[in-house]
Design a protein around this motif. Sequence first.
Motif, PDB file in Angstrom:
ATOM      1  N   LEU A 115      -6.380  -2.066   7.192  1.00  0.00           N
ATOM      2  CA  LEU A 115      -6.254  -3.516   7.021  1.00  0.00           C
ATOM      3  C   LEU A 115      -7.465  -4.109   6.293  1.00  0.00           C
ATOM      4  O   LEU A 115      -7.328  -5.050   5.528  1.00  0.00           O
ATOM      5  N   GLY A 116      -8.641  -3.559   6.535  1.00  0.00           N
ATOM      6  CA  GLY A 116      -9.847  -4.055   5.867  1.00  0.00           C
ATOM      7  C   GLY A 116      -9.968  -3.597   4.433  1.00  0.00           C
ATOM      8  O   GLY A 116     -10.425  -4.345   3.562  1.00  0.00           O
ATOM      9  N   VAL A 117      -9.578  -2.371   4.170  1.00  0.00           N
ATOM     10  CA  VAL A 117      -9.727  -1.803   2.827  1.00  0.00           C
ATOM     11  C   VAL A 117      -8.647  -2.316   1.879  1.00  0.00           C
ATOM     12  O   VAL A 117      -8.918  -2.537   0.699  1.00  0.00           O
ATOM     13  N   GLY A 118      -7.456  -2.530   2.391  1.00  0.00           N
ATOM     14  CA  GLY A 118      -6.318  -2.904   1.544  1.00  0.00           C
ATOM     15  C   GLY A 118      -6.593  -4.034   0.567  1.00  0.00           C
ATOM     16  O   GLY A 118      -6.439  -3.869  -0.656  1.00  0.00           O
ATOM     17  N   PRO A 119      -7.008  -5.217   1.049  1.00  0.00           N
ATOM     18  CA  PRO A 119      -7.249  -6.324   0.122  1.00  0.00           C
ATOM     19  C   PRO A 119      -8.378  -6.043  -0.879  1.00  0.00           C
ATOM     20  O   PRO A 119      -8.282  -6.418  -2.045  1.00  0.00           O
ATOM     21  N   GLY A 154      -8.685   2.433  15.165  1.00  0.00           N
ATOM     22  CA  GLY A 154      -9.748   2.344  14.163  1.00  0.00           C
ATOM     23  C   GLY A 154      -9.216   2.588  12.762  1.00  0.00           C
ATOM     24  O   GLY A 154      -9.620   1.917  11.811  1.00  0.00           O
ATOM     25  N   ALA A 155      -8.291   3.547  12.637  1.00  0.00           N
ATOM     26  CA  ALA A 155      -7.705   3.828  11.327  1.00  0.00           C
ATOM     27  C   ALA A 155      -6.899   2.630  10.831  1.00  0.00           C
ATOM     28  O   ALA A 155      -6.978   2.274   9.646  1.00  0.00           O
ATOM     29  N   VAL A 156      -6.151   1.985  11.718  1.00  0.00           N
ATOM     30  CA  VAL A 156      -5.391   0.794  11.333  1.00  0.00           C
ATOM     31  C   VAL A 156      -6.344  -0.308  10.872  1.00  0.00           C
ATOM     32  O   VAL A 156      -6.098  -0.982   9.869  1.00  0.00           O
ATOM     33  N   PRO A 173     -16.197   0.575  -8.009  1.00  0.00           N
ATOM     34  CA  PRO A 173     -15.855  -0.029  -6.717  1.00  0.00           C
ATOM     35  C   PRO A 173     -14.526   0.485  -6.153  1.00  0.00           C
ATOM     36  O   PRO A 173     -14.389   0.657  -4.938  1.00  0.00           O
ATOM     37  N   ALA A 174     -13.558   0.739  -7.031  1.00  0.00           N
ATOM     38  CA  ALA A 174     -12.274   1.262  -6.546  1.00  0.00           C
ATOM     39  C   ALA A 174     -12.463   2.637  -5.911  1.00  0.00           C
ATOM     40  O   ALA A 174     -11.879   2.922  -4.852  1.00  0.00           O
ATOM     41  N   ALA A 175     -13.294   3.478  -6.508  1.00  0.00           N
ATOM     42  CA  ALA A 175     -13.551   4.807  -5.933  1.00  0.00           C
ATOM     43  C   ALA A 175     -14.209   4.681  -4.564  1.00  0.00           C
ATOM     44  O   ALA A 175     -13.909   5.450  -3.646  1.00  0.00           O
ATOM     45  N   GLY A 176     -15.104   3.711  -4.408  1.00  0.00           N
ATOM     46  CA  GLY A 176     -15.734   3.489  -3.108  1.00  0.00           C
ATOM     47  C   GLY A 176     -14.716   3.078  -2.055  1.00  0.00           C
ATOM     48  O   GLY A 176     -14.733   3.583  -0.926  1.00  0.00           O
ATOM     49  N   TRP A 177     -13.820   2.148  -2.409  1.00  0.00           N
ATOM     50  CA  TRP A 177     -12.793   1.720  -1.448  1.00  0.00           C
ATOM     51  C   TRP A 177     -11.800   2.842  -1.157  1.00  0.00           C
ATOM     52  O   TRP A 177     -11.318   2.976  -0.031  1.00  0.00           O
ATOM     53  N   ILE A 178     -11.493   3.661  -2.162  1.00  0.00           N
ATOM     54  CA  ILE A 178     -10.593   4.802  -1.939  1.00  0.00           C
ATOM     55  C   ILE A 178     -11.244   5.799  -0.985  1.00  0.00           C
ATOM     56  O   ILE A 178     -10.577   6.384  -0.125  1.00  0.00           O
ATOM     57  N   ALA A 179     -12.563   5.999  -1.107  1.00  0.00           N
ATOM     58  CA  ALA A 179     -13.270   6.898  -0.185  1.00  0.00           C
ATOM     59  C   ALA A 179     -13.138   6.392   1.251  1.00  0.00           C
ATOM     60  O   ALA A 179     -12.857   7.174   2.173  1.00  0.00           O
ATOM     61  N   VAL A 180     -13.316   5.099   1.449  1.00  0.00           N
ATOM     62  CA  VAL A 180     -13.176   4.528   2.798  1.00  0.00           C
ATOM     63  C   VAL A 180     -11.737   4.671   3.284  1.00  0.00           C
ATOM     64  O   VAL A 180     -11.483   4.978   4.453  1.00  0.00           O
ATOM     65  N   LEU A 181     -10.776   4.468   2.383  1.00  0.00           N
ATOM     66  CA  LEU A 181      -9.362   4.620   2.743  1.00  0.00           C
ATOM     67  C   LEU A 181      -9.066   6.049   3.216  1.00  0.00           C
ATOM     68  O   LEU A 181      -8.399   6.252   4.232  1.00  0.00           O
ATOM     69  N   PHE A 182      -9.597   7.039   2.506  1.00  0.00           N
ATOM     70  CA  PHE A 182      -9.384   8.429   2.915  1.00  0.00           C
ATOM     71  C   PHE A 182     -10.083   8.753   4.234  1.00  0.00           C
ATOM     72  O   PHE A 182      -9.583   9.554   5.019  1.00  0.00           O
ATOM     73  N   LEU A 183     -11.234   8.142   4.491  1.00  0.00           N
ATOM     74  CA  LEU A 183     -11.879   8.341   5.791  1.00  0.00           C
ATOM     75  C   LEU A 183     -11.020   7.749   6.910  1.00  0.00           C
ATOM     76  O   LEU A 183     -10.937   8.310   7.995  1.00  0.00           O
ATOM     77  N   GLY A 184     -10.376   6.624   6.637  1.00  0.00           N
ATOM     78  CA  GLY A 184      -9.435   6.062   7.610  1.00  0.00           C
ATOM     79  C   GLY A 184      -8.257   6.986   7.846  1.00  0.00           C
ATOM     80  O   GLY A 184      -7.799   7.167   8.981  1.00  0.00           O
ATOM     81  N   LEU A 185      -7.750   7.599   6.779  1.00  0.00           N
ATOM     82  CA  LEU A 185      -6.647   8.556   6.909  1.00  0.00           C
ATOM     83  C   LEU A 185      -7.087   9.784   7.707  1.00  0.00           C
ATOM     84  O   LEU A 185      -6.342  10.295   8.544  1.00  0.00           O
ATOM     85  N   ALA A 186      -8.313  10.247   7.470  1.00  0.00           N
ATOM     86  CA  ALA A 186      -8.836  11.387   8.237  1.00  0.00           C
ATOM     87  C   ALA A 186      -8.957  11.027   9.711  1.00  0.00           C
ATOM     88  O   ALA A 186      -8.644  11.838  10.587  1.00  0.00           O
TER      89      ALA A 186
END
Length: 193
Positions: free
Chosen positions: A35-39, A29-31, A117-130
Amino acid sequence: MPTRPRPSASRAHPPSAFVWLVPIGMLAGAVAVFLGVGPNLAGSLRLTGAPGTLAVHSCSTVGSGKQAHTRCTGTFTSDDGTVQDPSATIDVPLATGGTVPVQRAADGSLVQVGVVPAAGWIAVLFLGLATAALGCLCAVLLIRRPASLDHLGVLRPDAPERRLAKYAGLLCCASVAAALLSGLISVAGRLVQ
Protein backbone atom coordinates in the motif's frame (compact mmCIF):
# COMPACT_ATOMS: atom_id res chain seq x y z
CA MET A 1 19.81 -46.49 14.92
CA PRO A 2 16.66 -46.22 17.01
CA THR A 3 13.77 -44.46 15.37
CA ARG A 4 11.43 -42.12 17.06
CA PRO A 5 7.81 -43.23 17.05
CA ARG A 6 5.49 -41.30 14.80
CA PRO A 7 3.56 -38.68 16.73
CA SER A 8 -0.05 -39.69 17.02
CA ALA A 9 -2.84 -37.30 16.15
CA SER A 10 -3.95 -37.34 19.78
CA ARG A 11 -0.50 -36.18 21.00
CA ALA A 12 0.02 -33.56 18.33
CA HIS A 13 -0.74 -30.12 19.72
CA PRO A 14 -1.85 -27.31 17.46
CA PRO A 15 0.34 -24.22 17.60
CA SER A 16 -0.67 -21.61 20.16
CA ALA A 17 -2.45 -18.45 19.10
CA PHE A 18 0.66 -16.43 19.99
CA VAL A 19 2.76 -18.33 17.42
CA TRP A 20 0.28 -17.34 14.70
CA LEU A 21 1.22 -13.69 15.28
CA VAL A 22 4.46 -14.27 13.32
CA PRO A 23 2.93 -15.17 9.92
CA ILE A 24 -0.02 -12.82 10.42
CA GLY A 25 2.34 -9.96 11.29
CA MET A 26 4.52 -10.73 8.26
CA LEU A 27 1.53 -10.78 5.92
CA ALA A 28 0.17 -7.55 7.44
CA GLY A 29 3.59 -5.94 7.03
CA ALA A 30 3.70 -7.03 3.39
CA VAL A 31 0.26 -5.49 2.77
CA ALA A 32 1.45 -2.23 4.38
CA VAL A 33 4.52 -2.23 2.12
CA PHE A 34 2.38 -2.81 -0.97
CA LEU A 35 0.00 0.00 0.00
CA GLY A 36 2.88 2.39 0.71
CA VAL A 37 4.97 1.55 -2.34
CA GLY A 38 2.13 1.48 -4.87
CA PRO A 39 1.47 5.22 -5.20
CA ASN A 40 5.18 6.10 -5.14
CA LEU A 41 6.09 3.48 -7.75
CA ALA A 42 3.18 4.54 -9.98
CA GLY A 43 4.29 8.16 -9.67
CA SER A 44 7.94 7.41 -10.41
CA LEU A 45 6.83 5.57 -13.56
CA ARG A 46 4.55 8.52 -14.50
CA LEU A 47 1.43 6.34 -14.36
CA THR A 48 -0.48 8.65 -12.00
CA GLY A 49 -0.46 12.34 -11.21
CA ALA A 50 0.57 15.42 -13.16
CA PRO A 51 3.98 15.40 -14.86
CA GLY A 52 6.19 18.42 -14.40
CA THR A 53 9.51 19.75 -13.17
CA LEU A 54 10.78 21.03 -9.85
CA ALA A 55 13.24 23.92 -9.85
CA VAL A 56 15.09 23.30 -6.58
CA HIS A 57 15.68 26.48 -4.52
CA SER A 58 16.93 25.02 -1.23
CA CYS A 59 17.45 21.79 0.68
CA SER A 60 17.63 21.30 4.43
CA THR A 61 17.67 18.53 7.00
CA VAL A 62 14.39 18.18 8.86
CA GLY A 63 13.57 15.99 11.85
CA SER A 64 16.04 14.60 14.33
CA GLY A 65 17.65 11.28 15.15
CA LYS A 66 16.29 8.40 13.08
CA GLN A 67 13.61 10.71 11.64
CA ALA A 68 16.17 13.11 10.09
CA HIS A 69 15.93 13.40 6.31
CA THR A 70 16.55 15.91 3.53
CA ARG A 71 13.66 18.05 2.31
CA CYS A 72 14.07 20.17 -0.79
CA THR A 73 11.85 23.14 -1.62
CA GLY A 74 11.31 24.73 -5.00
CA THR A 75 8.86 25.69 -7.70
CA PHE A 76 6.79 22.96 -9.35
CA THR A 77 5.60 23.66 -12.88
CA SER A 78 3.39 21.15 -14.68
CA ASP A 79 4.41 20.15 -18.20
CA ASP A 80 1.27 21.74 -19.64
CA GLY A 81 1.89 24.97 -17.67
CA THR A 82 -1.50 24.98 -15.92
CA VAL A 83 -0.18 24.27 -12.40
CA GLN A 84 2.57 26.21 -10.67
CA ASP A 85 3.40 25.75 -6.98
CA PRO A 86 6.20 28.04 -5.73
CA SER A 87 6.46 26.24 -2.35
CA ALA A 88 6.51 22.61 -3.45
CA THR A 89 8.56 20.18 -1.34
CA ILE A 90 10.03 16.75 -1.92
CA ASP A 91 11.80 14.51 0.61
CA VAL A 92 14.71 13.57 -1.64
CA PRO A 93 18.26 15.00 -1.54
CA LEU A 94 18.65 17.03 -4.74
CA ALA A 95 21.17 19.54 -6.08
CA THR A 96 20.21 23.13 -5.27
CA GLY A 97 19.69 25.24 -8.38
CA GLY A 98 18.87 22.24 -10.57
CA THR A 99 15.65 21.19 -12.24
CA VAL A 100 14.39 17.62 -11.91
CA PRO A 101 11.43 15.80 -13.47
CA VAL A 102 8.75 14.96 -10.91
CA GLN A 103 5.19 13.72 -10.74
CA ARG A 104 2.63 15.62 -8.63
CA ALA A 105 -0.08 13.59 -6.89
CA ALA A 106 -3.60 14.90 -6.30
CA ASP A 107 -2.68 15.76 -2.68
CA GLY A 108 0.21 17.97 -3.87
CA SER A 109 3.03 15.58 -2.89
CA LEU A 110 5.86 15.10 -5.36
CA VAL A 111 7.64 11.93 -6.47
CA GLN A 112 10.90 11.92 -8.39
CA VAL A 113 10.61 10.09 -11.72
CA GLY A 114 13.02 7.97 -13.72
CA VAL A 115 14.83 4.66 -13.65
CA VAL A 116 16.74 5.28 -10.41
CA PRO A 117 13.76 6.10 -8.16
CA ALA A 118 11.60 3.44 -9.84
CA ALA A 119 14.31 0.81 -9.22
CA GLY A 120 14.40 1.83 -5.55
CA TRP A 121 10.62 1.46 -5.19
CA ILE A 122 10.72 -1.87 -7.07
CA ALA A 123 13.37 -3.10 -4.60
CA VAL A 124 11.07 -2.23 -1.69
CA LEU A 125 8.16 -3.91 -3.50
CA PHE A 126 10.17 -7.13 -3.88
CA LEU A 127 11.15 -7.03 -0.20
CA GLY A 128 7.44 -6.82 0.60
CA LEU A 129 6.82 -9.83 -1.64
CA ALA A 130 9.63 -11.73 0.12
CA THR A 131 8.03 -10.88 3.47
CA ALA A 132 4.66 -12.17 2.23
CA ALA A 133 6.26 -15.39 0.95
CA LEU A 134 8.08 -15.89 4.26
CA GLY A 135 4.81 -15.31 6.12
CA CYS A 136 3.13 -17.95 3.93
CA LEU A 137 6.03 -20.33 4.58
CA CYS A 138 5.61 -19.86 8.35
CA ALA A 139 1.87 -20.45 8.04
CA VAL A 140 2.40 -23.63 5.99
CA LEU A 141 4.80 -24.96 8.59
CA LEU A 142 2.32 -24.17 11.35
CA ILE A 143 -0.63 -25.93 9.69
CA ARG A 144 1.14 -29.15 8.81
CA ARG A 145 -1.01 -32.15 9.62
CA PRO A 146 0.20 -35.18 11.57
CA ALA A 147 -0.71 -37.35 8.57
CA SER A 148 1.85 -35.40 6.50
CA LEU A 149 4.73 -36.26 8.84
CA ASP A 150 7.05 -39.23 8.55
CA HIS A 151 8.23 -41.31 11.50
CA LEU A 152 10.82 -38.64 12.42
CA GLY A 153 8.28 -35.80 12.48
CA VAL A 154 9.51 -34.33 9.17
CA LEU A 155 7.19 -33.50 6.29
CA ARG A 156 6.90 -36.41 3.86
CA PRO A 157 8.14 -35.68 0.30
CA ASP A 158 4.63 -36.23 -1.12
CA ALA A 159 2.88 -34.01 1.44
CA PRO A 160 1.03 -31.02 -0.06
CA GLU A 161 2.46 -28.84 2.70
CA ARG A 162 5.98 -29.68 1.52
CA ARG A 163 5.20 -28.47 -2.01
CA LEU A 164 3.64 -25.27 -0.65
CA ALA A 165 6.66 -24.70 1.58
CA LYS A 166 8.99 -25.31 -1.36
CA TYR A 167 7.19 -22.79 -3.60
CA ALA A 168 6.95 -20.20 -0.82
CA GLY A 169 10.67 -20.61 -0.13
CA LEU A 170 11.54 -20.29 -3.82
CA LEU A 171 9.36 -17.18 -4.13
CA CYS A 172 11.03 -15.68 -1.07
CA CYS A 173 14.54 -16.34 -2.43
CA ALA A 174 13.67 -15.02 -5.91
CA SER A 175 12.10 -11.89 -4.38
CA VAL A 176 15.16 -11.19 -2.26
CA ALA A 177 17.40 -11.63 -5.31
CA ALA A 178 15.22 -9.27 -7.37
CA ALA A 179 15.17 -6.75 -4.51
CA LEU A 180 18.97 -6.85 -4.29
CA LEU A 181 19.31 -6.36 -8.04
CA SER A 182 16.83 -3.46 -8.10
CA GLY A 183 18.45 -1.90 -5.06
CA LEU A 184 21.87 -2.19 -6.67
CA ILE A 185 20.59 -0.48 -9.81
CA SER A 186 19.08 2.31 -7.70
CA VAL A 187 22.23 2.83 -5.60
CA ALA A 188 24.50 2.72 -8.65
CA GLY A 189 22.27 5.23 -10.41
CA ARG A 190 22.37 7.60 -7.41
CA LEU A 191 26.17 7.38 -7.29
CA VAL A 192 26.45 8.25 -10.98
CA GLN A 193 24.09 11.27 -10.71
